[in-house]
Scaffold this motif. Structure first.
Motif, mmCIF file in Angstrom:
data_model
loop_
_atom_site.group_PDB
_atom_site.id
_atom_site.type_symbol
_atom_site.label_atom_id
_atom_site.label_comp_id
_atom_site.label_asym_id
_atom_site.label_seq_id
_atom_site.Cartn_x
_atom_site.Cartn_y
_atom_site.Cartn_z
ATOM 1 N N ASP A 1 -2.465 -7.053 -0.196
ATOM 2 C CA ASP A 1 -1.512 -5.965 -0.020
ATOM 3 C C ASP A 1 -1.848 -5.196 1.260
ATOM 4 N N GLY A 2 -0.832 -4.879 2.039
ATOM 5 C CA GLY A 2 -1.045 -4.141 3.275
ATOM 6 C C GLY A 2 -1.299 -5.010 4.483
ATOM 7 N N GLU B 1 -0.709 -6.786 7.778
ATOM 8 C CA GLU B 1 0.260 -6.530 8.848
ATOM 9 C C GLU B 1 0.582 -7.784 9.640
ATOM 10 N N ALA C 1 -4.057 -3.431 7.269
ATOM 11 C CA ALA C 1 -3.849 -2.121 7.898
ATOM 12 C C ALA C 1 -5.122 -1.294 7.834
#
Length: 261
Positions: A144-145, A147, A162
């Protein structure tokens, strides 16, 4: 005349099957990873009235035999696993295989299927899945997260999270190859099943032991040549018309014999 009718009829049946094969190829000209089929013909048994080398007199032999063919049939449809054209998409989850190999996916019943379609998506849990939602045999989960996702030619998957400078390795995609990929059984949805004819799957990292390499941001297009298929279609149509004319001529000859002899 009956023999000529039967021979021509076998030709019509075989050519009809070839036309179906060509039609399927043309219908899938835009299908990702599709491999064209080719109908293979074989002749039926011959009726030998005289064998080559039979005695023609006390001291001589016939140089050639006297036999009549009984027609043709389709022995099978062979899948041509030539490389398709690579189409650049710039989508991070689109993968094209350059060379041998298939993506292995897990079916709903737990068995494995194989595909050249590398148009992957992310599930609600971040797992890489096919368009139909099938999971890879070796699951890859994107954190999750993430980029930016990078997939190396050897299948190594890394992601930049991130707030972190260094990329994180999240797994490695593996490919599967077969000694006889033409023996795979197509089941639709760009998927194949392993068969006794294909041999067992050999899994391994891309670029090693005969496996192809992966190209990120691209998809493998169909290997169907529209021009070649159109030429084959015209040839099939002409041959079908000729066999139909043979049936008509044989029928007229039979009517003549019945009415005049």
């Amino acid at each position: 005349m009956t023999s000529a009718l039967q021979i021509a009829r076998s030709g019509l049946d075989a050519l009809d099957q070839r036309m179906k094969t060509i039609s399927n190829n043309l219908a899938n000209v835009g299908t990702t990873g599709f491999k064209r089929d080719r109908a293979a013909f074989v002749s039926l048994m011959y009726q030998d009235d005289r064998s080559p080398g039979a005695a023609s007199s006390a001291d001589t032999q016939y140089a050639t035999g006297l036999g009549t063919g009984t027609g043709v049939r389709v022995a099978g449809t062979e899948r041509i696993h030539a490389q398709g054209t690579l189409i650049q998409t710039d989508n991070a989850l689109d993968l094209a295989i350059e060379g041998a190999g298939f993506f292995a996916v897990t079916m709903p019943d737990g068995t494995q299927a194989f595909s050249r379609d590398g148009g992957f998506k992310l599930s609600a849990t971040g797992e890489m899945v096919t368009t139909a939602g099938l999971r890879l045999a070796q699951p890859i989960i994107i954190p999750d997260g993430a980029e930016r996702i990078t997939i190396a030619p050897d299948g190594t998957v890394t992601a930049v999270i991130a707030g972190q400078a260094a990329p994180v390795e999240v797994g490695q995609l593996q490919l599967s190859r077969f000694l006889n990929p033409a023996g795979l059984s197509p089941i639709g949805d760009n998927l194949y099943r392993e068969t006794a004819g294909s041999g067992p799957a050999t899994a391994g990292p891309a670029g090693i032991a005969g496996m192809g390499t992966l190209r990120q941001g691209a998809l493998e297009g169909s290997n169907v040549s529209t021009v070649q298929e159109l030429v084959d279609m015209i040839e099939t149509q002409r041959a079908y018309e000729i066999n139909a004319k043979v049936i008509k001529a044989a029928d007229e000859m039979g009517q003549y014999v019945a009415q005049n002899v």
